[in-house]
Design an enzyme around this catalytic site. Sequence first.
Site, PDB file in Angstrom:
ATOM      1  N   CYS A  92     -16.308  43.808  10.165  1.00 20.99           N
ATOM      2  CA  CYS A  92     -14.990  43.370  11.515  1.00 20.99           C
ATOM      3  C   CYS A  92     -13.954  44.073  10.783  1.00 20.99           C
ATOM      4  O   CYS A  92     -12.497  43.937  10.824  1.00 20.99           O
ATOM      5  CB  CYS A  92     -15.585  42.405  10.795  1.00 20.99           C
ATOM      6  N   HIS A 126      -6.271  38.397   9.250  1.00 16.66           N
ATOM      7  CA  HIS A 126      -7.588  38.643   9.875  1.00 16.66           C
ATOM      8  C   HIS A 126      -7.772  37.059  10.536  1.00 16.66           C
ATOM      9  O   HIS A 126      -8.620  36.367  11.576  1.00 16.66           O
ATOM     10  CB  HIS A 126      -9.110  38.696   8.668  1.00 16.66           C
ATOM     11  N   HIS A 130     -12.639  36.205  17.674  1.00 19.46           N
ATOM     12  CA  HIS A 130     -12.518  37.047  17.075  1.00 19.46           C
ATOM     13  C   HIS A 130     -13.339  38.083  17.138  1.00 19.46           C
ATOM     14  O   HIS A 130     -15.396  38.351  18.047  1.00 19.46           O
ATOM     15  CB  HIS A 130     -13.842  36.593  15.462  1.00 19.46           C
TER      16      HIS A 130
END
Lengths: 395, 414
Positions: B171, B304, B341
């Site tokens: 990610c 994040h 996400h």
Amino acid sequence: MDDPVVISGIGVLSALGVGVEETAAALREGAGALAPSERGRPPEGATPLAGEVPPFRLEEFVPSPKAYLDRNSELLLAACGLALRHAGLDPAALAPERSGILVGTAWSGQDTMSAFFADYVQKGPRLVKPFLFPHAYFNTAVSLAAIEWSLRGPHQAFASGRAAAAQALIEAHDLLADGEADVLLAGGCEALGPALVRALAALGWLAPASQTAGPRVFDRRRDGLVPGEAGAVLVFERASRAQARGAPPLAVFRGGAYGAAPDVADAASAACRQALDAAGVAPSDLALVCASANGFGPLDDGEAEALRRVLGGAAVPVCAPAALCGDTQGACAALHAALSLLLRADGRVPPVPGLETPARPGPAFVTGAPAAVRPGPVLVLAADPAGSAAAFVLG
Amino acid sequence: MPSPHIFVTGLGAVTPLGFSVAGTWSALLAGRDAVGPFDLFDLGGLACNRAGQIRGYSPPPAILEAGAHDRALGFAAGACLEALGKSGMRNAECGVRSAECGTWSAECGIVTATNFGSLDRGECALVPAAGEPPSSLPPDTCRDRMAGAGADLLARALGLGGPRATVTLSCAAGAAGLALAAGILRRGRAERMLVVGYDALSRFAWSGLCALRTMARDWVRPFDRNRSGTIFSEGAAALLLETGSACRRRGAAPLAELAGWGANNNGYHMTAPAPRGAGSAQVMRQALARAGLPPEAIDHFNAHGTGTRPNDLTESQALADVFGAHAAAIPVTSVKGSLGHMLGAAGTVEAVASVLTLRDGVIPPTTHFETPDPECPVDLVANAPREVQARCVLSNSAGIGGCNAAVIFRRCDG
């Protein structure tokens, strides 16, 4: 560059052997190491041959015990352990934030992916094995290596097909040249297993079942590749650092380049030309060219044409290690870099097994008998049938 | 030779909030939600049944003509085409193939960043039925199991003949892709690089992500004391990067400068963050050093911010450790509250948001925030956008394997 980036250690596992000594001995013998596959379960109609890494004990190279590792991660971790040892580096003495790792793989852990998804298909999504999933990422192996040796600096996972490991090596050079790290491990890994071999067969890349002698790389009779596997890692650092710790450099990384085009020959020739330019090396100065050709026609022909264009009339020996130890896909550039350095150190390169009549004239393929390799720069090329390539020069 | 400055000249996005940058940006500023019921396939009783699913999207014909038939590359192609188109370049310059311009541009390369690539289609070839011969497997679904095949297909569709690479740093891939492309430009290997982060939800990915037990059942609540996890989404976001000389030659007006970047590893654990987010802190320092900026130069932090306790806690700690007293003056947001996400696209979609914050002087809100967490004492832009004349934004990313990446964007007049 006053303080060039050098290679100070090699960790290598391939069908030719485990570690530098075994590999160098196998290269001197020059017989190749392809045998009927035990890991890949070759599908009907495909060559039974494969270039499989001989058995090894992971714990000899990797400090901490592992509950689960797939073959791809095993090969990379073992190669890292071997490379650090060969470079004479004590991992505990490295500055963690100034040490990093960059690795290329085209397929990663296909057998883990397959095992994970088999549970989904056969038992349902609630019964997959959670511990397998983090091992099914394309960055699994490189990240496990960073964790194993506390390599907290630059980190990158390349998945750019057969050019992947070459890109990892080029990026390692660039980061060191920019002062972003003290020591970088860079390389590639690719593991044989049923899931990968099935895919290669479906893609039509494998040699046929009749091919029991080995791939016919660059030859008029080329009819597909024989799959191989490898973990290959090189230790990169600045020359001054290697010198300060008394480590003799094995090579200078003179420069590298990417190439991309619809056509393999255009992509590969662009990568080679730009790599030579970056290195400041003329084709006639080269001591050896290491091609990534593997017996798959479009790739072989594209590389042969590219080398004809780039080398012109320069009589530089051209070798193709995939004929000796199988095609190692995304790992090939790192493996071939290691093999090239061993061949140069030995001063001779064995003939390409199975190459009798080149399909494309031009380059000075090594056929029939070993050729002498004088000290000098080596050009390593890795091309992908999809039209991307990368090349670099080791001085 | 002095290092070239690197500029962002085009943006593209295909997200569950909109199939364009404008659509996604206005939805983010309005605080709209991408997360909802997930019905892309039979979930087979999985408790995780909410996602940021893209519905009703038609992929550009160019990617279909190139031979890609998975959803993931459809999203990626849409984002790439928008970024190239909005950059103001003519087809011949940017390489987009068209009836008038069938040539390839050697000047523009591409970096793709992804977790799973085209596995939404390739997963079908992972487990053959009993007795099924390999010859019955469609070759293109086997190709779709290679994460790098997407870059080849996008390059073919768009006519991009420059350097081509794929990075898969879980990610953190999107930001790591920007870092790689910046390095390629900096070394003079190309003058233009298109960077696209993308991922699609698939049976493979969804069952694995559920098995990690990090997913919330309702909403993503970054930095909220009552957060209960993240929720995954799909889509793509792309940025066109150009050197200053390439911009000048065609008179392009840059949106922002990509001033700093870095990618590293915690060297600690595959799934748990390092204590106090030490790896994140280090990669932020690396990006600041690359940009030649002191911590005090950062005016906004695009986090994040996954909404998991381990991430939010350690990211807050890393922020405090890097920025010290200045941390309290940095407005923080996580677009994951709205978008979810986006996996391999997270880093690039957050980069797009960071650039737009510099352009428009506004920070999109972190939605669903209700209860401050004393352990995450950040100045959160909660529930409503905040106007800010930011000069420099840092966007932070992290991922499985202990991967971290950070990028810094600077306003061109900053």
